[in-house]
Design an enzyme around this catalytic site. Structure first.
Site, PDB file in Angstrom:
ATOM      1  N   LYS A   1       6.270   1.486   1.092  1.00  0.00           N
ATOM      2  CA  LYS A   1       4.964   2.136   1.116  1.00  0.00           C
ATOM      3  C   LYS A   1       4.558   2.508  -0.306  1.00  0.00           C
ATOM      4  O   LYS A   1       5.409   2.666  -1.197  1.00  0.00           O
ATOM      5  CB  LYS A   1       5.002   3.410   1.975  1.00  0.00           C
ATOM      6  CG  LYS A   1       5.178   3.167   3.465  1.00  0.00           C
ATOM      7  CD  LYS A   1       3.989   2.509   4.112  1.00  0.00           C
ATOM      8  CE  LYS A   1       4.146   2.335   5.615  1.00  0.00           C
ATOM      9  NZ  LYS A   1       5.141   1.307   5.949  1.00  0.00           N
TER      10      LYS A   1
ATOM     11  N   SER B   1       2.208  -4.166   7.525  1.00  0.00           N
ATOM     12  CA  SER B   1       1.622  -2.921   7.021  1.00  0.00           C
ATOM     13  C   SER B   1       1.305  -2.985   5.529  1.00  0.00           C
ATOM     14  O   SER B   1       0.474  -2.225   5.040  1.00  0.00           O
ATOM     15  CB  SER B   1       2.562  -1.728   7.291  1.00  0.00           C
ATOM     16  OG  SER B   1       3.738  -1.830   6.532  1.00  0.00           O
TER      17      SER B   1
END
Length: 220
Positions: A176, A140
């Protein structure tokens, strides 16, 4: 015979690789290579091993220290005090390092650095000021952070918008990019194939910023 010749003879007779000998003797592979070549890349002169280095070689090849000394030529210079192996031109010495915990599966309701969350330990440069590491899984955050990378985290409750952080969501730590707004928080993946995680209003309280990503280690 010089010390490097003794090492080469032992490696040839036993089929020991340079890497294996380095591990067995506790001498770096780079310095073993320098000893065998008998060339100091810093000053261009023959290598001057220390008594500690000769002892390490003696232990590795299974010879008595005095027998090794007797085997060496009279023109083999020896340093009485322990000197650090020379650093080849174009290289820098390794920075000072800290040993910090690697966090794995997070136990619900426990601090991220609780004992049951620690999988092991990693060594990272001290100037990163890191408090723990995370092993990255998945893609990701590619291409910046790849699957299998170890990312170092400095504990802090907030980060600047756009910075990469270790975030705790539903008892799972994830990396993230964080974007905080008045009424919602966005956790964006680096890989555009992954959807942004959004928490609005009171749901923002389910997100906890554990720290800022300050460095990564990658196996090449």
């Amino acid at each position: 015979m010089i010390l490097g010749d003794l090492i080469k003879r032992y490696r040839s007779e036993t089929g020991t690789s340079m890497e294996q000998f380095a591990k067995k003797s506790g001498i770096s592979k780079a310095y073993v290579s320098i000893l065998e070549r008998n060339y100091n890349p810093v000053n261009g002169k023959p290598v001057v091993p220390s008594l500690e280095t000769i002892k390490a070689v003696s232990n590795a090849i299974g010879m008595d220290f005095n027998d090794v000394i007797a085997t060496l030529d009279s023109n083999q210079p020896v340093a009485i005090r322990e000197d650090k192996p020379p650093i080849p031109a174009g290289f820098q010495p390794l920075p000072k390092r800290d040993r910090i915990p690697r966090v794995g599966q997070i136990a619900c309701g426990e601090p991220i650095l609780a004992e049951e969350n620690i999988d092991g330990y990693d060594e990272v440069p001290s100037d990163w000021h890191a408090d723990f590491t995370l092993l990255c899984k998945g893609d990701s955050m590619e291409p910046k952070i790849k699957d299998g990378d170890v990312v170092a985290i400095h504990c802090q409750p907030m980060v600047e918008n756009g910075e990469i952080a270790a975030v705790l969501i539903d008892c799972e730590a994830t990396l993230k990019r964080v974007f905080l707004f008045d009424d919602h928080i966005e956790l964006r993946a680096e890989n555009p194939a992954f959807a942004t995680i959004i928490r609005i209003g009171e749901a923002m309280n389910t997100v906890a910023i554990e720290g800022k990503a300050v460095g990564l280690c990658r196996k090449l």
